[in-house]
Write an enzyme that holds these catalytic residues in place. Structure first.
Site, PDB file in Angstrom:
ATOM      1  CB  VAL A 346     -39.993  -5.511 -19.304  1.00 51.87           C
ATOM      2  CG1 VAL A 346     -38.673  -4.790 -19.460  1.00 51.87           C
ATOM      3  CG2 VAL A 346     -39.938  -6.897 -19.939  1.00 51.87           C
ATOM      4  CB  SER A 523     -42.933  -3.283 -15.191  1.00 52.60           C
ATOM      5  OG  SER A 523     -44.009  -2.465 -14.762  1.00 52.60           O
ATOM      6  CG  HIS A 524     -43.574  -3.957 -20.985  1.00 53.63           C
ATOM      7  ND1 HIS A 524     -42.667  -3.104 -21.567  1.00 53.63           N
ATOM      8  CD2 HIS A 524     -43.250  -5.208 -21.414  1.00 53.63           C
ATOM      9  CE1 HIS A 524     -41.832  -3.799 -22.327  1.00 53.63           C
ATOM     10  NE2 HIS A 524     -42.166  -5.080 -22.247  1.00 53.63           N
ATOM     11  CG  MET A 525     -49.119  -2.132 -15.267  1.00 49.17           C
ATOM     12  SD  MET A 525     -49.402  -2.521 -13.526  1.00 49.17           S
ATOM     13  CE  MET A 525     -48.400  -1.282 -12.698  1.00 49.17           C
TER      14      MET A 525
END
Length: 863
Positions: A346, A523-525
């Site tokens: 993440v 991922s979070h991005m």
């Protein structure tokens, strides 16, 4: 306006309640109040439909329309609730609290503030109801994100309602946040926050420091200690938890991916858990979180932080699932996996394994790629986590078996189907091979038609299969080397970095595109790029080496999962993409328009026969309308049978011995010459629903007055049941009663041992129309009576009724039908009442049930 509405309604409500208490209110008055509920219902539905058309379509307008439309809806629904509370004698006080909670969520989006004062319907009651500092997941529902935060609400919903495994957990609520801030005198500091300048950032730092150095109030400490003790009974004394952020709006309309704090592998000890909790609270006031809140239009002063305390899984493998491949419509989902904990995925720090699975009745692995997985994150024995080198023996082999991939895919589809929306899911598999679902939130994806074929332009690099967000971006290359360097990032630059990071939120609203050498599309991005529609692709390989800092490029992330970087700014390509996107210039305004409907339009409260059909089950304004309408109908049915003695009543003159008394409350009977004896002729019946029912009851052949022979055991049963139906002191004159207006009917019938009831509203407005049918009783044994109930159920379902039955009782409901269709249904119900009076006596075996049901539906009424 809200104050005026509430004050006027309160006065009217008080007068009517005094009249109710003194017995002065007739059914006619109560019916008038029911009509007011219906009128408000219609107005509210029209407002919701108009908002849906405009906010869901291609209209361009400012926030003023939303505010105006919502105030109209608020006033109308508020008036409906007040009328409803009078009609039901305040039987559902929780409804105001639910209305207040949903109203607050809407106002946070529309006005950047919650309602205050008398206008906030939940008001003081809601505050009192929310004073629980800790909640077990068994007590949390999806509609409690305001109390437990979005992450807790979503995971608890899965734990309580879906056949998957989630870790044991409890929530520290938004009320705990309130008491912590008040106890440590931090509330005043938050209220004093101003703009987004230097003093603002300094104030955020001061608030974070005050939170981290603060003391947990005794009441809150005891509540957390109690929840920990309960958890220890399931995991033993030596166990660990993750303390995760669960802000009120998190994992809902906005993802907040990677913006808040998570503390992993915390020993289940009071001081360690309290310190982790304080870190989570402080995370709300980080620089990146404050920037994100500003971009999605949420005032940091109006959001509260709850926390999820989730038992740690000793993960052998972890990862992320996108239950639908973002931006594609090819029926596939994506799974990323790595050894150890999933934090590496993440945060985009792992070259993880990548699987594409084709969904369907027989899911199949479409493709897979094995990542290098040089390092892994593991739990430390004494708490916390550590990054270690992955053993050579497993670094470059698949972390999942094909069977595990397919089982993860099955669970992901199950979760997606439950929430009725693609999901971003975090999961872990322990050493024993058990799969745990750790998180689920709505997956952001935007379909966009972009083509990467550009003639005549020099191609700098081309990458396939790692597009995060489709789109076109053009600008100056900014090669990221250190977080401090982001201060030099200019609006319109293209960020090129070695790894992806959720820290990029600081510049994301201004970036034309983002490219990273490594990273994950889960991922979070990646979530934030989709949320802000920033064209992006990851795992480009050597972009930081190929693309020169300061040079001008054009990035095209296309519909074929291919990303191409061209030399120079290709203005024609950029302009074409802008027309294709039809992008809103102001993300803040756009998000308000897009997300406010999620609190207004969806209808979750569908079936009144289910236990969840309650005020607590209401998640939207539409749900509240549905609840009020259904319960108002039921209240009207009850009121119709109270206090009828003394009303002006006349007997119906019918060709069948039904013995029906009519009470007209307005327009149900024509004023003409009456038959002898003060009777009402069939031709004088002006009530639309009663006329239709009588037409069916008197249909040739439907009413058979000939006696049906009873077997000895049935005769004995009927004799034993005589006391149940014996006439009381008031006699039999009122046993068959029709309360009518021109469009309304409440009909109660008793023929021997059989009891029928119909409540109906039949008008030109289809959405007002309803019919409620109830039948119970019989002269024979329970087996035969149950067979008749089964037959009636078959017939009612054939007409579209929603039914519920038990023993010799059946209830059927039907609504939202055109007047002409409703009249046909009522005619059929009249025939059914006549036909089934003695039917149980001939249902000697189960085979007769379907026979007589089919006969009736075919128009054959012979027994």
């Amino acid at each position: 306006m809200g104050d005026l509405i509430v004050n006027v309604l309160a006065k009217g409500k008080g007068l009517l309640r005094r009249a109710l208490g003194s017995g002065q209110v007739t059914f006619k008055v109560m019916f008038s109040r029911f009509r007011q509920v219906l009128e408000n219902h219609n107005r509210a539905i029209e407002i919701i439909a108009d908002m849906g058309d405009k906010l869901g379509g291609d209209y361009l307008f400012d926030i003023a329309y939303i505010r105006s439309a919502y105030e109209g809806l608020y006033a109308t629904l508020g008036s409906s609730i007040e009328s409803f509370n009078v009609l039901t004698r305040d039987r559902y006080p929780q409804l105001k609290n639910v209305f207040g909670r949903i109203d607050r969520d809407i106002r946070l989006l529309v006005y950047d503030r919650a309602a205050e004062g008398p206008q906030a319907f939940g008001g003081e009651d809601q505050a009192i109801a929310s004073l629980e500092f800790v909640l077990p997941y068994s007590s949390i529902t999806l509609g409690m994100s305001h109390v437990a935060g979005g992450k807790n609400a979503n995971l608890a919903e899965l734990k309580n309602n879906v056949e998957i495994v989630t870790p044991e957990a409890f929530a520290i609520t938004a009320s705990a946040y309130d008491i912590y801030m008040r106890h440590n005198k931090i509330s005043e500091m938050i209220s004093a926050l101003g703009g987004n300048d230097g003093p603002y950032k300094a104030a955020l730092n001061e608030i974070r420091g005050a939170i981290l150095s603060g003391a947990v109030p005794p009441d809150l400490a005891r509540a957390i200690e109690g929840a920990m003790a309960s958890l220890k009974t399931k995991c033993g004394d030596k166990c660990f938890i993750a303390v995760r952020s669960s802000a009120q709006a998190e994992d809902g309309a906005s993802s907040f991916a990677g913006q808040f704090e998570t503390v992993l592998n915390v020993p289940l000890e009071s001081m360690r858990v309290q310190e982790a909790y304080k870190q989570v609270l402080a995370g709300l006031f980080s620089d990146s979180a404050s920037v994100y809140l500003k971009e999605v239009g949420i005032d940091i002063r109006n959001i509260k932080m709850a926390a999820a305390c989730v038992l740690m899984v000793d993960a052998k493998v972890s990862g992320v699932i996108y239950s639908t491949n973002p931006g594609r419509d090819d029926g596939t989902l994506i799974i990323n996996a790595t050894w150890g904990l999933g934090a590496a995925i993440v945060e985009g720090r792992a070259d993880s394994d990548f699987y594409i699975v084709r969904k369907g009745p027989a899911p199949a692995i479409f493709s897979k790629r094995t990542g290098k997985k040089d390092s892994m994150i593991v739990n430390s024995d004494e708490g916390g986590v550590a990054t270690v080198k992955t053993p050579v023996s497993i670094a470059e082999i698949n972390s999942l078996t094909d069977e595990q991939v397919l089982e993860l895919a099955r669970q992901a589809v199950l979760i997606e189907n439950y929430f009725r929306h693609p999901q971003d899911i975090e999961w872990a598999i322990d050493e024993g091979g058990r799969i745990f679902i750790l998180q689920a939130r709505p997956l952001r994806s935007e379909a966009l038609k972009i083509e990467s074929q550009v003639s005549g332009a020099r191609v700098l690099m081309k990458v396939r299969g790692n597009v995060v967000q489709r789109g076109v971006g053009a600008g100056r290359v900014f090669v990221f080397k250190h977080p401090d360097g982001l201060d030099e990032f200019s609006r319109g630059d293209i960020l090129v970095a070695r790894n992806d990071s959720s820290e990029f939120i600081r510049i994301m609203p201004y970036a034309s595109a983002i490219i990273t050498d490594t990273g994950s599309i889960t991922s979070h991005m990646a979530s934030l790029c989709r949320e802000f529609r920033v064209p992006a692709f990851v795992n480009a390989g050597n972009a930081t080496q190929v693309l020169e800092h300061g040079s001008e490029i054009t990035v095209v992330a296309d519909d074929e999962d291919q990303a191409t970087v061209y030399d120079g700014i290709l203005r024609d390509v950029v302009e074409q993409a802008r027309r294709s996107l039809a992008a809103m210039e102001d993300v803040y305004e756009y998000r308000k328009k897009r997300y406010v409907l999620r609190y207004i339009s969806p209808l979750n409260l569908v079936d009144p026969l289910l236990e969840k059909f309650s005020p607590e089950g209401c998640k939207t304004m539409h749900d509240i309308l549905r609840f009020i309408h259904e319960k108002s109908v039921m209240e009207l049915i009850d009121n119709a049978m109270r206090g009828l003695k003394g009303q002006a009543a006349k007997k119906l003159d019918l060709p069948i011995p039904a013995g029906i008394i009519v009470v007209d409350i307005g327009g149900g009977v024509l004023n003409s010459v009456e038959p002898p004896g003060g009777r009402v002729a069939l031709g004088q019946v002006a009530s639309i629903p009663l006329r239709a029912v009588l037409q069916g009851m008197t249909y040739p052949g439907a009413w058979d007055s000939a006696p049906v022979s009873l077997k000895v055991n049935d005769f004995m049963t009927s004799m034993m049941r005589m006391p149940d139906i014996a006439s009381g002191s008031e006699g039999d004159a009122w046993r068959n009663v029709a309360v009518v207006s021109r469009e309304y009917l409440n009909l109660s019938l008793r023929f021997g041992y059989h009891f029928n009831m119909i409540d109906c509203y039949c008008s030109e407005t289809a959405r007002n129309n309803h019919v409620y049918f109830r039948f119970t009783g019989g002269a024979t044994d329970m087996v035969k009576r149950s067979r008749r109930i089964e037959l009636i159920s078959i017939v009612l379902k054939n007409y579209g009724f929603n039914t519920k039955s038990k023993g010799d009782l059946i209830i059927g409901r039907l609504a939202n039908m055109k007047k002409e269709d409703m009249e046909k249904i009522l005619d059929s119900l009249g025939r059914l009442i006549a036909y089934t009076r003695q039917l149980d006596a001939v249902l000697h075996d189960d085979g007769k049930v379907l026979l007589y049901a089919n006969n009736f539906l075919a128009g054959d009424y012979k027994l």
